[in-house]
Motif scaffolding. Structure first.
Motif, mmCIF file in Angstrom:
data_model
loop_
_atom_site.group_PDB
_atom_site.id
_atom_site.type_symbol
_atom_site.label_atom_id
_atom_site.label_comp_id
_atom_site.label_asym_id
_atom_site.label_seq_id
_atom_site.Cartn_x
_atom_site.Cartn_y
_atom_site.Cartn_z
ATOM 1 N N LYS A 198 -29.179 -17.412 41.135
ATOM 2 C CA LYS A 198 -29.879 -16.654 39.786
ATOM 3 C C LYS A 198 -31.176 -16.894 40.329
ATOM 4 O O LYS A 198 -32.154 -15.695 40.014
ATOM 5 N N TYR A 199 -31.869 -17.895 40.804
ATOM 6 C CA TYR A 199 -33.186 -17.920 41.210
ATOM 7 C C TYR A 199 -33.479 -16.738 42.251
ATOM 8 O O TYR A 199 -34.531 -16.202 42.082
ATOM 9 N N VAL A 200 -32.760 -16.583 43.292
ATOM 10 C CA VAL A 200 -32.908 -15.598 44.289
ATOM 11 C C VAL A 200 -32.866 -14.082 43.742
ATOM 12 O O VAL A 200 -33.777 -13.390 43.799
ATOM 13 N N ALA A 201 -31.933 -14.134 42.830
ATOM 14 C CA ALA A 201 -31.909 -12.813 42.195
ATOM 15 C C ALA A 201 -32.889 -12.287 41.458
ATOM 16 O O ALA A 201 -33.999 -11.217 41.296
ATOM 17 N N ALA A 202 -33.863 -13.432 40.645
ATOM 18 C CA ALA A 202 -35.098 -13.282 39.855
ATOM 19 C C ALA A 202 -36.298 -12.890 40.833
ATOM 20 O O ALA A 202 -37.007 -12.002 40.670
ATOM 21 N N LEU A 203 -36.519 -13.423 41.962
ATOM 22 C CA LEU A 203 -37.305 -13.317 42.909
ATOM 23 C C LEU A 203 -37.063 -11.796 43.649
ATOM 24 O O LEU A 203 -38.078 -10.910 43.702
ATOM 25 N N ILE A 204 -35.845 -11.447 43.876
ATOM 26 C CA ILE A 204 -35.716 -9.937 44.215
ATOM 27 C C ILE A 204 -36.082 -8.867 43.014
ATOM 28 O O ILE A 204 -36.706 -8.006 43.434
ATOM 29 N N ARG A 205 -35.454 -9.142 41.752
ATOM 30 C CA ARG A 205 -36.050 -8.198 40.970
ATOM 31 C C ARG A 205 -37.523 -8.250 40.588
ATOM 32 O O ARG A 205 -37.976 -7.187 40.299
ATOM 33 N N MET A 206 -38.094 -9.322 40.613
ATOM 34 C CA MET A 206 -39.536 -9.291 40.462
ATOM 35 C C MET A 206 -40.158 -8.491 41.509
ATOM 36 O O MET A 206 -41.346 -7.740 41.153
ATOM 37 N N ARG A 207 -39.946 -8.543 42.685
ATOM 38 C CA ARG A 207 -40.477 -8.006 43.883
ATOM 39 C C ARG A 207 -40.199 -6.527 43.555
ATOM 40 O O ARG A 207 -41.029 -5.623 44.005
ATOM 41 N N ILE A 208 -39.137 -6.043 43.676
ATOM 42 C CA ILE A 208 -38.830 -4.807 42.999
ATOM 43 C C ILE A 208 -39.484 -4.061 42.167
ATOM 44 O O ILE A 208 -40.078 -3.104 42.350
ATOM 45 N N GLU A 209 -39.701 -4.834 40.957
ATOM 46 C CA GLU A 209 -40.456 -4.248 39.918
ATOM 47 C C GLU A 209 -41.701 -4.232 40.283
ATOM 48 O O GLU A 209 -42.581 -3.183 39.906
ATOM 49 N N GLN A 211 -42.971 -3.784 43.159
ATOM 50 C CA GLN A 211 -43.009 -2.494 44.044
ATOM 51 C C GLN A 211 -43.082 -0.996 43.367
ATOM 52 O O GLN A 211 -43.768 -0.254 43.416
ATOM 53 N N ILE A 212 -41.963 -0.903 42.434
ATOM 54 C CA ILE A 212 -42.006 0.311 41.674
ATOM 55 C C ILE A 212 -43.478 0.580 40.991
ATOM 56 O O ILE A 212 -43.752 1.536 40.814
ATOM 57 N N ASP A 213 -43.784 -0.667 40.169
ATOM 58 C CA ASP A 213 -45.476 -0.387 39.542
ATOM 59 C C ASP A 213 -46.393 -0.093 40.393
ATOM 60 O O ASP A 213 -47.168 0.505 40.062
ATOM 61 N N GLY A 214 -46.190 -0.642 41.784
ATOM 62 C CA GLY A 214 -47.369 -0.181 42.731
ATOM 63 C C GLY A 214 -47.069 1.362 42.874
ATOM 64 O O GLY A 214 -48.066 2.067 43.106
ATOM 65 N N TRP A 215 -45.831 1.720 43.072
ATOM 66 C CA TRP A 215 -45.821 3.314 43.299
ATOM 67 C C TRP A 215 -46.337 4.038 42.192
ATOM 68 O O TRP A 215 -46.734 5.093 42.345
ATOM 69 N N LEU A 216 -46.012 3.664 40.789
ATOM 70 C CA LEU A 216 -46.533 4.558 39.785
ATOM 71 C C LEU A 216 -47.870 4.207 39.664
ATOM 72 O O LEU A 216 -48.364 5.411 39.360
ATOM 73 N N LYS A 217 -48.442 3.401 39.878
ATOM 74 C CA LYS A 217 -50.111 3.178 39.850
ATOM 75 C C LYS A 217 -50.637 4.220 40.938
ATOM 76 O O LYS A 217 -51.574 4.877 40.579
ATOM 77 N N ALA A 218 -50.019 4.218 42.235
ATOM 78 C CA ALA A 218 -50.374 4.999 43.097
ATOM 79 C C ALA A 218 -50.308 6.542 42.889
ATOM 80 O O ALA A 218 -51.258 7.356 43.215
ATOM 81 N N ASP A 219 -49.203 6.843 42.181
ATOM 82 C CA ASP A 219 -48.911 8.352 41.793
ATOM 83 C C ASP A 219 -50.014 8.590 40.688
ATOM 84 O O ASP A 219 -50.070 10.016 40.358
ATOM 85 N N SER A 220 -50.296 7.790 39.817
ATOM 86 C CA SER A 220 -51.016 8.222 38.481
ATOM 87 C C SER A 220 -52.559 8.660 38.974
ATOM 88 O O SER A 220 -53.044 8.124 39.899
#
Length: 220
Positions: A198-209, A211-220
């Protein structure tokens, strides 16, 4: 044969990484300690779901480690009165306030200084609920009370959402879990493996989110 060897090598490497990560996680859990005596925060937040958490939190509140306590993840059927009754039964007799002795007046503490959070259904929800509570009350530091095995994952969620709010971990050692010699007990080993996953899953989800936030900010 070459393909089979490669597959076995991948399985072996994955297994070694899993074992190494699990051992590091367990070592982190085992090394956790309570904050130094006297270290105070603006508020305390305790996450429901394990033995000893609520009694630890109410004792910290009574001792003056903070002025207010949030119990996060409370079931919809609970109330301050029912929680006060459960806490009174769970606390050692010699700690409770009686006419002939000073001690913890659980019902009075619940009425004056405790808030209940009913929205959270998981650790990420606990973090969102606690941060919203702290922000609304202009609290700048929180003492986070949860089980030692749950603390690494809880800190991932809380520190990601806390912003400028300082999070002070206060781990609770549950009676049922033997961390120091977990490899001797199959149930403890499987339990810790589940928490590590569960700890690893939380880390992976956090990094994916992130990364997505970074893409959205770059596109805006």
């Amino acid at each position: 044969m070459t393909l089979l060897r490669r597959l076995l090598l991948v399985v072996l490497v994955f297994g070694l990484l899993l074992i190494g990560g699990l051992m590091r996680f367990v070592d982190t859990v085992a090394r956790q300690a309570e904050p130094p005596p006297g270290q105070r925060t603006d508020g305390i937040v305790v996450l429901t779901g394990g033995s000893g958490r609520l009694t630890t939190a109410i004792r910290l509140l009574d001792a003056g480690h903070a002025e207010r306590l949030l119990i996060s993840g409370v079931s919809t059927g609970a109330s301050k009165a029912t929680l006060a009754q459960s806490l009174t039964q769970a606390l050692p007799e010699h700690l409770l306030a009686r006419p002939e002795q000073p001690g913890i007046d659980v019902p009075a503490l619940m009425e004056c200084c405790v808030d209940l959070g009913f929205e959270a259904t998981d650790t990420a929800g606990n973090a969102a609920e606690a941060v919203a509570w702290a922000t609304g009350r202009e609290l700048h530091s929180l003492r986070l009370v949860t089980a030692n095995y749950h603390m690494p994952r809880a800190l991932v969620e809380f520190r990601r959402q806390a912003g400028s709010i300082t999070i002070l971990p206060h781990p609770v050692r549950p009676d049922f879990l033997r961390v120091e010699d977990w490899w001797r007990h199959r149930a403890d080993g499987f339990f810790l493996l589940g928490e590590y996953s569960k700890y690893v899953a939380a880390l992976i989800r956090m990094r994916i989110e992130d990364q997505i936030d970074g893409w959205l900010k770059a596109d805006s």
